[in-house]
Design an enzyme around this catalytic site. Structure first.
Site, short mmCIF file in Angstrom:
data_model
loop_
_atom_site.label_atom_id
_atom_site.label_comp_id
_atom_site.label_asym_id
_atom_site.label_seq_id
_atom_site.Cartn_x
_atom_site.Cartn_y
_atom_site.Cartn_z
N HIS A 55 -5.06 0.68 -3.04
CA HIS A 55 -4.30 -0.57 -2.92
C HIS A 55 -2.90 -0.32 -2.36
CE1 HIS A 55 -3.53 -4.79 -3.97
NE2 HIS A 55 -2.33 -4.41 -4.30
N GLU A 102 -1.53 -11.77 0.79
CA GLU A 102 -1.93 -10.63 -0.05
C GLU A 102 -3.18 -11.01 -0.84
OE1 GLU A 102 -1.02 -7.56 -1.17
OE2 GLU A 102 1.06 -7.17 -0.63
N HIS A 104 -5.35 -10.79 -4.67
CA HIS A 104 -5.36 -10.53 -6.11
C HIS A 104 -6.78 -10.79 -6.60
CE1 HIS A 104 -2.47 -10.13 -9.69
NE2 HIS A 104 -2.27 -9.14 -8.86
N ASP A 126 7.62 -10.95 -2.76
CA ASP A 126 7.65 -10.23 -1.48
C ASP A 126 8.51 -10.97 -0.47
OD1 ASP A 126 6.18 -7.97 -2.04
OD2 ASP A 126 4.27 -8.81 -1.39
#
Length: 749
Positions: A55, A102, A104, A126
């Site tokens: 990751h 991103e 999750h 971010d």
């Protein structure tokens, strides 16, 4: 228990450490010992294990990701590219916009609410770390079969987590997707995107420079949640034990994050920060090593000064914790007092935990004893690089040979009508308002377009009406049939959606979701998709500014479809000129732009009617996509187009249904010469859009299309209260609305 200090580690080389349990391979552990010239301490092992995870280190993917830099097109708008927390582009008038998507995924399967909520929180930080105020979020989602019992467990929790966290932050959720497919059973994809706005001079980078500058940890206290999240939960294949791994899922507090955002923006305004990094995946291990590695010196940290929620946490656990709502700032000594005052004003805990040093080492101490002494670059940026074997799977030829064009088609007008209703009411094509209504789409008052429009759009300057539009797309069925073309089709669709709203596409972020990299067939899919996306971005002139890779989306031997999700950001000079999808005025003329071919591989029709996946996806013509975008943007700007909707999943009939229901007006359609009604309605040929043109602008619009060489075929008119295909069938809007809008609530309400 004796503290495992650096001195103790040097003197006890034979001590066994749990490197395997922390997700490291034997050769990786040997490499750590080689770097340090001794065995690592427990704290050092913890740091390397999380930072060398799939990751964080991209160890299986970075040999392919480098194409995004090597093939990057010339683009004067790009201000910050790959390598920082998020990319930044110039949108004019002194404004810069940062955006990133991103994943999750695994946490959201284990604990749907918290997994999804903290996915939103992480991507927002971010964006904040770049110096920007977050202004909007989006969520591309993939779930298992809509009628599967576990989907009923996962989806409501994910949706509630996204809405609960984003709504509390006061951020509008302006777009995304919801897709159902049995391949995602046990491996849902929860991708999160955030957009932020700043002035050029406000851009901040993640680096620690200036010996004597203080390292300040601020935000929430550190707890035991999220430990091992990136190294174990996000970096290995799922099996039947995974739902028990709840401690690896972070717990979010959106109210704390809201305070953190406002506090951070205030310290930015007063120019108190020399470098900054959010604490997300890998927590303090990531923040300290990346800041030190990107800076010009070393760093010394007193780990026992970190504020804790749980006083029993060990040093290793503190370093690995992924507790949310935390940031790490580098602050000059003369600014520390003011920094602390602002944190106190916002009720944000702030603690000096260390300082930047002259050396080149990251040194961490625990109650005066040194427990970490490493070159920070070896932790943050010099992890393993794998050249994983990859090979075209043996089954690929048979899959492509199983052409969807040979499937039985409707034999009568009645069957055609029946299949239209079945398509628009299927879970993937049905309205998602039951989901999106749980999100606040208009908070802050700057949302111009939101779901179910082709792209989300927000105003970023209230005086000039400058705005940005973002769309996310990805079709795993296309990518399963041809990963190279599938990635380009995802790019083309997002690019087309942005242009259909009237905005000019500028840049790309991506989230590449795939199965296990240890499977050569999966790595071939990844290599092909990455190559396709890099080539496509080069052709369209839209650089990849950053993104994410999510691997190990696999249960046992069953991988998800390769799912490259592509986000395209565009700029529009005046949001009052945006183009909606709604057919809103009777008499508007409907034009089909582009070429329609017999292309049904991976189509919604083949899935819904025949439960079939085979053949080749639609052909990609990126030059045609650029031309179509130019026409859509010019038509919007010059008042020649009242409405526009891209044609993609579900074809023309899906787009017309959505535009009619959105505007509350019907449409009379005529099948063009050279096409049969079935192909006209269900083909998923790329590079197409349907537009509504005012009668007064028809000649000017068709002249523009003709002069630029874009096929434009008049196919009907906005009229009445039904969708009528002349010579075939009539579907009242009420019947269409029932089919389209009742499916998802019936499944999940």
């Amino acid at each position: 228990m004796t503290l495992d200090t650096v001195k103790h580690a040097a003197g006890t080389p034979e001590t066994e450490l749990p490197w395997k349990e922390l997700g490291l391979k034997e050769d990786e552990y040997a490499r750590i010992r080689e770097i340090l010239g001794r065995r690592p301490t427990g704290a050092e092992l913890a740091m390397y294990s999380v930072m060398w995870s799939e990751h964080c280190s991209y160890k299986s993917s970075k040999v392919h990701l480098k194409q995004f830099g090597e093939k990057a097109p010339e683009n004067d708008a790009l201000l910050v590219g790959i390598g920082e927390n998020a990319g930044v582009v110039d949108v004019g008038q002194g404004y810069a916009v940062t955006f990133k998507v991103e994943s999750h995924n695994h946490p959201s399967y284990i604990e749907p609410y918290q997994g999804a909520a903290t996915g939103v929180g992480g991507i927002v930080r971010d964006i904040l770390a770049m110096g920007a105020r977050p202004v909007a979020v989006m969520d591309p989602l993939r779930f298992g079969a809509a009628d599967h019992p576990d989907t009923k467990r996962v989806l409501p929790g994910v949706v509630a987590g996204i809405g609960g966290y984003g709504n509390c932050l006061g951020l509008p959720n302006i777009g995304g997707e919801v897709v159902f497919d049995s391949c995602y059973q046990g491996n849902p994809l929860v991708n999160a995107l955030c957009v932020g706005v700043m002035k050029h001079e406000d851009i901040h980078l993640a680096k620690a420079s200036g010996a004597g500058n203080k390292v300040i940890l601020y935000g929430a206290r550190t707890g035991g949640d999220g430990i091992g999240g990136v190294s174990v939960l996000a970096s290995e294949t799922f099996d039947d034990t995974k739902p028990t791994k709840r401690p690896a899922v972070q717990v979010g507090d959106p109210f704390q994050e809201k305070l953190l955002i406002e506090c951070t923006l205030e310290v930015f305004r007063e120019k108190l920060v020399a470098g900054i990094q959010d604490l997300g995946g890998a927590g303090l291990s990531c923040a300290t090593s990346e800041l030190a590695s990107a800076g010009s010196g070393g760093m010394r940290v007193e780990l026992d000064t970190v504020p804790l929620r749980d006083a029993t946490l060990s040093p290793e656990e503190i370093l690995m914790s992924e507790s949310q709502e935390r940031m790490c700032a580098i602050v000059e000594p003369r600014h520390v007092d003011r920094f602390m005052e602002i944190c106190e004003k916002w009720d944000v805990i702030a603690t000096v935990i260390g300082e930047v040093t002259e050396g080149e080492r990251l040194e961490i101490f625990w109650h005066g004893e040194q427990i970490v002494d490493v070159p920070p670059g070896t932790v943050a940026h010099e992890g393993p690089t794998y050249h994983r074997p990859y090979a075209r799977p043996e089954w690929q030829d048979a899959l492509q040979a199983d052409d969807a064009g040979g499937l039985p088609r409707p034999a009568t007008s009645g069957e055609l009508r029946e299949q239209v209703l079945k398509l628009v009411g299927s879970p993937n094509q049905a309205a998602k308002s039951w989901i999106t209504d749980q999100y606040d789409r208009f908070v802050q008052g700057n949302t111009v377009l939101a779901q179910p429009e082709d792209a989300g759009m927000v105003r970023i300057d209230p005086d000039t009406n400058l705005g940005v539009a973002v769309a996310t797309d990805g079709n795993g069925r296309y990518a399963k049939l041809d990963p190279y073309a599938g990635a380009q089709l995802a790019l083309a669709e997002a690019y087309r959606n942005v242009a259909a709203s009237g905005a000019r596409p500028l840049a790309v972020s991506d989230c590449l979701n795939f199965g296990s990299p240890e499977d050569p067939a999966v790595m071939w899919q990844f290599a092909e998709a990455t190559r396709g996306l890099a080539d496509g971005c080069q052709r369209l002139g839209t650089p990849v500014t950053g993104g994410n890779v999510s691997l190990y989306n696999q249960t046992g031997d069953t991988a998800i479809h390769p799912t490259p999700v592509v986000a395209v950001l565009g700029v529009i000079d005046d949001v009052t000129r945006r183009t909606p999808i709604a057919f809103a005025e009777e008499g508007q003329l409907l034009y089909l732009l582009g070429d329609t071919r017999e292309e049904f591989g991976g189509s919604a029709w083949s899935q819904v009617v025949h439960d079939h996946l085979g053949g080749l996806p639609p052909k990609v013509d990126l030059d045609r996509e650029k031309l179509l975008a130019e026409i859509l943007i010019s038509g919007s700007r010059d008042g020649m187009i009242d409405a526009a909707h891209d044609l993609s999943d579900g074809g023309l009939v899906q787009a017309v249904t959505e535009s009619c229901l959105r505007g509350g007006k019907g449409a009379r359609l005529v099948v063009p010469d050279g096409l049969d009604a079935f192909t006209f309605l269900f083909s998923e040929s790329a590079g197409r859009a349907v537009v509504a043109v005012p009668r007064s602008e028809e000649l000017r619009f068709t002249d523009m299309c003709g002069a630029r060489g874009l096929p434009a075929t008049r196919i009907g008119v906005v009229d009445g209260d039904a969708v009528e295909v002349q010579g075939e069938f009539t579907l009242p809007l009420g019947e269409l609305r029932t089919a389209h809008e009742e499916t998802v609530p019936a499944l999940f309400a």
